[in-house]
Design a protein around this motif. Sequence first.
Motif, PDB file in Angstrom:
ATOM      1  N   GLU A  81       0.770  -1.074   0.040  1.00  0.00           N
ATOM      2  CA  GLU A  81       0.069   0.075  -0.110  1.00  0.00           C
ATOM      3  C   GLU A  81       0.875   1.065   0.044  1.00  0.00           C
ATOM      4  N   SER A  82       0.278   2.333  -0.500  1.00  0.00           N
ATOM      5  CA  SER A  82       1.102   3.584  -0.514  1.00  0.00           C
ATOM      6  C   SER A  82       1.537   3.947   0.924  1.00  0.00           C
ATOM      7  N   THR A  83       2.785   4.455   0.944  1.00  0.00           N
ATOM      8  CA  THR A  83       3.060   5.093   2.567  1.00  0.00           C
ATOM      9  C   THR A  83       3.775   6.398   2.456  1.00  0.00           C
TER      10      THR A  83
ATOM     11  N   ASP B  81      -1.294   9.974  10.067  1.00  0.00           N
ATOM     12  CA  ASP B  81      -0.232   9.349   9.443  1.00  0.00           C
ATOM     13  C   ASP B  81      -0.393   7.789   9.562  1.00  0.00           C
ATOM     14  N   SER B  84      -2.292   7.431   6.062  1.00  0.00           N
ATOM     15  CA  SER B  84      -1.493   7.793   4.837  1.00  0.00           C
ATOM     16  C   SER B  84      -0.533   6.547   4.693  1.00  0.00           C
ATOM     17  N   GLY B  85      -0.276   5.860   5.832  1.00  0.00           N
ATOM     18  CA  GLY B  85       0.724   4.757   5.605  1.00  0.00           C
ATOM     19  C   GLY B  85       2.129   4.994   6.091  1.00  0.00           C
ATOM     20  N   ILE B  86       2.364   6.600   6.485  1.00  0.00           N
ATOM     21  CA  ILE B  86       3.673   6.813   6.623  1.00  0.00           C
ATOM     22  C   ILE B  86       4.110   6.596   7.987  1.00  0.00           C
ATOM     23  N   ARG B  88       3.918   3.634   9.112  1.00  0.00           N
ATOM     24  CA  ARG B  88       4.688   2.202   8.795  1.00  0.00           C
ATOM     25  C   ARG B  88       6.132   2.600   8.487  1.00  0.00           C
ATOM     26  N   ILE B  89       6.421   3.536   7.764  1.00  0.00           N
ATOM     27  CA  ILE B  89       7.900   3.967   7.715  1.00  0.00           C
ATOM     28  C   ILE B  89       8.408   4.415   8.663  1.00  0.00           C
ATOM     29  N   PHE B  90       8.040   5.219   9.623  1.00  0.00           N
ATOM     30  CA  PHE B  90       8.576   5.510  10.757  1.00  0.00           C
ATOM     31  C   PHE B  90       8.789   4.017  11.802  1.00  0.00           C
ATOM     32  N   LEU B  91       7.877   3.343  11.692  1.00  0.00           N
ATOM     33  CA  LEU B  91       7.813   2.138  12.562  1.00  0.00           C
ATOM     34  C   LEU B  91       8.983   1.130  11.913  1.00  0.00           C
ATOM     35  N   THR B 255       3.208  -3.216  11.082  1.00  0.00           N
ATOM     36  CA  THR B 255       2.526  -4.336  10.302  1.00  0.00           C
ATOM     37  C   THR B 255       2.961  -4.311   8.785  1.00  0.00           C
ATOM     38  N   SER B 257       1.277  -5.820   6.439  1.00  0.00           N
ATOM     39  CA  SER B 257      -0.047  -5.600   5.443  1.00  0.00           C
ATOM     40  C   SER B 257      -1.030  -4.850   6.163  1.00  0.00           C
ATOM     41  N   GLY B 258      -1.400  -3.683   5.630  1.00  0.00           N
ATOM     42  CA  GLY B 258      -2.470  -2.954   6.089  1.00  0.00           C
ATOM     43  C   GLY B 258      -2.156  -2.508   7.359  1.00  0.00           C
TER      44      GLY B 258
END
Lengths: 311, 259
Positions: A81-83, B81, B84-86, B88-91, B255, B257-258
């Motif tokens: 998914e987009s991040t 956050d 938007s999924g970001i 997950r980038i931090f984590l 996580t 996925s999702g």
Amino acid sequence: MPAIEAEGIVRSYGDHRGLDRFTLLIPTGCIFGLLGPNGSGKSTFLSLVAGAERPDDGTLRVFDSDPAPALRRRMGMVFQESTLDPVTTVGENLEVAGRLFGLTRAMCRKRGVELLEQFGLADRYDAPVAQLSGGMRRRVEMVRALLHDPDLVLLDEPTTGIDPGERQAIWEALAAWPASGRTVVVATNDLVEADGVCDAAAFLREGCVAAMGTPAELKAGLQREAVWLEWPNAQESDLEAVWKWSSVGSVTAEDGTVQLTVDDATSVVPRLFRIPGADIRGVRIHPATLEDAYFHHVGVPMAHDDPEAPL
Amino acid sequence: MNAILILLERDLRAVLRARSQLYSSVITPLIFLVFLGAGVTHGLQPANLPAGNFTAYLVPGVIVMTLVFSSTFSSASYYRDRDSGILRIFLSSPHPARRILLGKSLAGVVIGVLQAIVVLAVAAPFVDFEWQHGFIAGVAIAVATMALTALLLAGVAQVLASRIQSMQGFHLVMNLVLFPLLFFSGAFFPIADVPTWLEILARINPLTYAVDALQLAVYAGDDAGFIGLWVDFGVLTALAVGVYALSFVRVPRLTWSGQ
């Protein structure tokens, strides 16, 4: 030292086994494909490698260490998914991630600009994310994953939901990455596109590795072309007879779908229609790919997004 | 430490970029102050106020209201956050999840205190404050009270955010929990002469101690009729540290996925 070593991994979610005695060795410095339909265990395996969850049983080593948050310093990840933060610029997205991996602001900019250029996004550093297409966003995510120069990059379905032109650009960018000892693991169900990119691959099905090797090894035994037939009433005796034809390499049948690999489809297909009683409703011919190899090795075709789509 | 500062800076920038949110967080309390203060002062002429007019009395309460608004808005950035999924980038960075969360929530605390200081700075020249401890000490006490209150509210918001999946649900619960507390805190009327049941509610309300400390810092001429600074700071410190620490018991995990 291999990049990833998995030995007999089991990961269950309630009654469902995401991975079932999963064994795989991924060497360093290659682009490795985890190929299989949705639910075959690709994302579960990546999740374990990233240290987001732990196996219930078995051994998993990443660069000869247990997967742990500290090891993420050596990893870059692109999720399915987009991040991206949609209200900021490309540069701001790169900067906040790069700095979390120990880069300075100046290093983020310098390396970000270089990588964006390599990925066909020159002059986009200060562009708002909201103005980018889906494919561009995905390439920005790849740039972000590479910003801190990781040894291992995990890509989950990098072309899902992207239009065909952009997909091509993404695979080209992926193929053009300088190896320099870096390992890239790409999970995808797009076997045709992965064929030209991956140095090696594993076919996954129901949480297990069904076959593994280079694309050439996986396609060994297949002839030059693949013929896919929608043939609901195919009889075993008919298929045996077809297999004995001189130009036919392999015959695989499952649930109304028959796949042949042949030297010359133009000579074989007309003969198929002359088989008495053969109710062949659709034909697709193309050069043999990993998708054909998957059917050949696993015994079932890859699930397509649209199961009702004609051959 | 570096990760905390990176996320603190990033969330501060996000708030500065969202101008409408920034302005409304400060302007709404000021409008409240001007209209309610002026209306009640001229129309009702409250005789029971400990000192000064009603507009001056309202300032501490409106500052606490600003902190409540700010903590709600800042916590919404967690949901943005996440969606938007970001997040997950931090984590997926090498830093522990608690450090990531600490950076984000401290941004909320800093923003809340800065907004509250703006409200105080705008109001102070126009109302009659007593500054019973002197101007410098009064400001210091006020800022310390703001910081403790912001920390407490950030903790409450974080505890709720870790348990409520949707941003709409989060806002609903924040409004249901915090706004009634605001009304029973002495923010809008003195609690000294209210019915016993209301006084009991006020005494168990953490915001009462924040309003009381701010009133003692800037508005009141003496301590008569107030709870007292030592009690206020004791209660606020214990609650702020306790709730904020509690809010880190349950943190989001990476996580694949999702969500």
